[in-house]
Design a protein around this motif. Sequence first.
Motif, PDB file in Angstrom:
ATOM      1  N   LYS A  10       0.824  -1.204   0.000  1.00 37.58           N
ATOM      2  CA  LYS A  10       0.000   0.000   0.000  1.00 37.58           C
ATOM      3  C   LYS A  10       0.864   1.262   0.000  1.00 37.58           C
ATOM      4  O   LYS A  10       2.003   1.251   0.449  1.00 37.58           O
ATOM      5  CB  LYS A  10      -0.919   0.014   1.215  1.00 37.58           C
ATOM      6  CG  LYS A  10      -1.957  -1.083   1.171  1.00 37.58           C
ATOM      7  CD  LYS A  10      -2.938  -0.955   2.294  1.00 37.58           C
ATOM      8  CE  LYS A  10      -4.014  -2.034   2.159  1.00 37.58           C
ATOM      9  NZ  LYS A  10      -5.078  -1.845   3.134  1.00 37.58           N
ATOM     10  N   THR A  11       0.260   2.352  -0.481  1.00 38.89           N
ATOM     11  CA  THR A  11       0.954   3.640  -0.481  1.00 38.89           C
ATOM     12  C   THR A  11       0.864   4.268   0.910  1.00 38.89           C
ATOM     13  O   THR A  11       0.109   3.807   1.773  1.00 38.89           O
ATOM     14  CB  THR A  11       0.329   4.600  -1.503  1.00 38.89           C
ATOM     15  OG1 THR A  11      -1.016   4.890  -1.098  1.00 38.89           O
ATOM     16  CG2 THR A  11       0.332   4.001  -2.898  1.00 38.89           C
ATOM     17  N   ALA A  52      -0.155  -1.662  15.008  1.00 40.87           N
ATOM     18  CA  ALA A  52       1.297  -1.736  15.209  1.00 40.87           C
ATOM     19  C   ALA A  52       2.020  -2.045  13.899  1.00 40.87           C
ATOM     20  O   ALA A  52       3.085  -1.476  13.626  1.00 40.87           O
ATOM     21  CB  ALA A  52       1.625  -2.788  16.259  1.00 40.87           C
ATOM     22  N   ARG A  53       1.450  -2.915  13.087  1.00 46.04           N
ATOM     23  CA  ARG A  53       2.072  -3.243  11.800  1.00 46.04           C
ATOM     24  C   ARG A  53       2.128  -2.020  10.885  1.00 46.04           C
ATOM     25  O   ARG A  53       3.130  -1.785  10.207  1.00 46.04           O
ATOM     26  CB  ARG A  53       1.309  -4.367  11.116  1.00 46.04           C
ATOM     27  CG  ARG A  53       1.561  -5.726  11.711  1.00 46.04           C
ATOM     28  CD  ARG A  53       0.896  -6.822  10.886  1.00 46.04           C
ATOM     29  NE  ARG A  53       1.149  -8.111  11.479  1.00 46.04           N
ATOM     30  CZ  ARG A  53       0.249  -8.803  12.189  1.00 46.04           C
ATOM     31  NH1 ARG A  53      -0.967  -8.331  12.340  1.00 46.04           N
ATOM     32  NH2 ARG A  53       0.561  -9.970  12.708  1.00 46.04           N
ATOM     33  N   ILE A  54       1.051  -1.260  10.861  1.00 47.39           N
ATOM     34  CA  ILE A  54       1.016  -0.065  10.014  1.00 47.39           C
ATOM     35  C   ILE A  54       2.037   0.960  10.511  1.00 47.39           C
ATOM     36  O   ILE A  54       2.795   1.536   9.724  1.00 47.39           O
ATOM     37  CB  ILE A  54      -0.390   0.555   9.983  1.00 47.39           C
ATOM     38  CG1 ILE A  54      -1.336  -0.353   9.193  1.00 47.39           C
ATOM     39  CG2 ILE A  54      -0.360   1.948   9.369  1.00 47.39           C
ATOM     40  CD1 ILE A  54      -2.776   0.100   9.197  1.00 47.39           C
ATOM     41  N   LYS A  55       2.085   1.179  11.814  1.00 47.96           N
ATOM     42  CA  LYS A  55       3.037   2.141  12.354  1.00 47.96           C
ATOM     43  C   LYS A  55       4.478   1.697  12.096  1.00 47.96           C
ATOM     44  O   LYS A  55       5.341   2.527  11.798  1.00 47.96           O
ATOM     45  CB  LYS A  55       2.803   2.338  13.848  1.00 47.96           C
ATOM     46  CG  LYS A  55       1.574   3.152  14.155  1.00 47.96           C
ATOM     47  CD  LYS A  55       1.471   3.440  15.634  1.00 47.96           C
ATOM     48  CE  LYS A  55       0.337   4.394  15.913  1.00 47.96           C
ATOM     49  NZ  LYS A  55       0.305   4.782  17.331  1.00 47.96           N
ATOM     50  N   THR A  56       4.741   0.417  12.185  1.00 50.50           N
ATOM     51  CA  THR A  56       6.075  -0.105  11.891  1.00 50.50           C
ATOM     52  C   THR A  56       6.432   0.133  10.433  1.00 50.50           C
ATOM     53  O   THR A  56       7.545   0.570  10.118  1.00 50.50           O
ATOM     54  CB  THR A  56       6.147  -1.609  12.211  1.00 50.50           C
ATOM     55  OG1 THR A  56       5.846  -1.804  13.592  1.00 50.50           O
ATOM     56  CG2 THR A  56       7.516  -2.171  11.892  1.00 50.50           C
ATOM     57  N   GLU A  60       9.529   2.409   9.018  1.00 46.34           N
ATOM     58  CA  GLU A  60      10.536   1.872   8.105  1.00 46.34           C
ATOM     59  C   GLU A  60      10.649   2.741   6.856  1.00 46.34           C
ATOM     60  O   GLU A  60      11.748   3.009   6.379  1.00 46.34           O
ATOM     61  CB  GLU A  60      10.197   0.441   7.713  1.00 46.34           C
ATOM     62  CG  GLU A  60      10.413  -0.563   8.807  1.00 46.34           C
ATOM     63  CD  GLU A  60       9.987  -1.971   8.408  1.00 46.34           C
ATOM     64  OE1 GLU A  60       9.520  -2.171   7.259  1.00 46.34           O
ATOM     65  OE2 GLU A  60      10.126  -2.873   9.248  1.00 46.34           O
ATOM     66  N   ARG A  61       9.519   3.171   6.328  1.00 47.11           N
ATOM     67  CA  ARG A  61       9.543   4.009   5.128  1.00 47.11           C
ATOM     68  C   ARG A  61      10.161   5.358   5.394  1.00 47.11           C
ATOM     69  O   ARG A  61      10.918   5.879   4.573  1.00 47.11           O
ATOM     70  CB  ARG A  61       8.118   4.175   4.570  1.00 47.11           C
ATOM     71  CG  ARG A  61       7.591   2.924   3.947  1.00 47.11           C
ATOM     72  CD  ARG A  61       6.220   3.128   3.366  1.00 47.11           C
ATOM     73  NE  ARG A  61       5.702   1.888   2.836  1.00 47.11           N
ATOM     74  CZ  ARG A  61       4.567   1.784   2.179  1.00 47.11           C
ATOM     75  NH1 ARG A  61       3.819   2.852   1.979  1.00 47.11           N
ATOM     76  NH2 ARG A  61       4.149   0.620   1.736  1.00 47.11           N
ATOM     77  N   SER A  62       9.859   5.944   6.541  1.00 45.13           N
ATOM     78  CA  SER A  62      10.436   7.257   6.844  1.00 45.13           C
ATOM     79  C   SER A  62      11.934   7.158   7.070  1.00 45.13           C
ATOM     80  O   SER A  62      12.683   8.053   6.690  1.00 45.13           O
ATOM     81  CB  SER A  62       9.733   7.886   8.034  1.00 45.13           C
ATOM     82  OG  SER A  62       9.989   7.160   9.209  1.00 45.13           O
ATOM     83  N   ARG A  63      12.393   6.083   7.664  1.00 44.83           N
ATOM     84  CA  ARG A  63      13.828   5.901   7.886  1.00 44.83           C
ATOM     85  C   ARG A  63      14.562   5.662   6.575  1.00 44.83           C
ATOM     86  O   ARG A  63      15.657   6.163   6.373  1.00 44.83           O
ATOM     87  CB  ARG A  63      14.077   4.726   8.824  1.00 44.83           C
ATOM     88  CG  ARG A  63      13.790   5.055  10.260  1.00 44.83           C
ATOM     89  CD  ARG A  63      14.181   3.926  11.172  1.00 44.83           C
ATOM     90  NE  ARG A  63      13.878   4.263  12.558  1.00 44.83           N
ATOM     91  CZ  ARG A  63      13.941   3.418  13.558  1.00 44.83           C
ATOM     92  NH1 ARG A  63      14.297   2.168  13.338  1.00 44.83           N
ATOM     93  NH2 ARG A  63      13.671   3.801  14.776  1.00 44.83           N
TER      94      ARG A  63
END
Length: 67
Positions: A10-11, A52-56, A60-63
Motif C-alpha cells: 500500500k501507499t 502496530a504493523r502499520i506504524k512499523t 521503516e519508510r520514513s527511515r
Amino acid sequence: MAKTEDFKAKTDDQLAVDLGELKREAFNLRFQAATGQLEKPSRVKEVRRSIARIKTQQTERSRSAAK
C-alpha cells in the motif's frame, strides 16, 4: 487479519487511511468492552496488532527516505 505483506504493497496515503479506520474501530471496541457488548474479544487483539504493523511500516519508510 491483514499481514505485513499487505501493508507493504500500500501507499503512504492508504496506510494513513487504514490507520485512521483501525484507530476508530479500536475506540469503538473499547466502549463495547466497557459496556459488556463485545461480541468478539479477539478482535481487540487483531486491531491492536494491525495498528502496530502499520506504524512499523510507516517508520521503516520514513527511515529509508531519510537515508
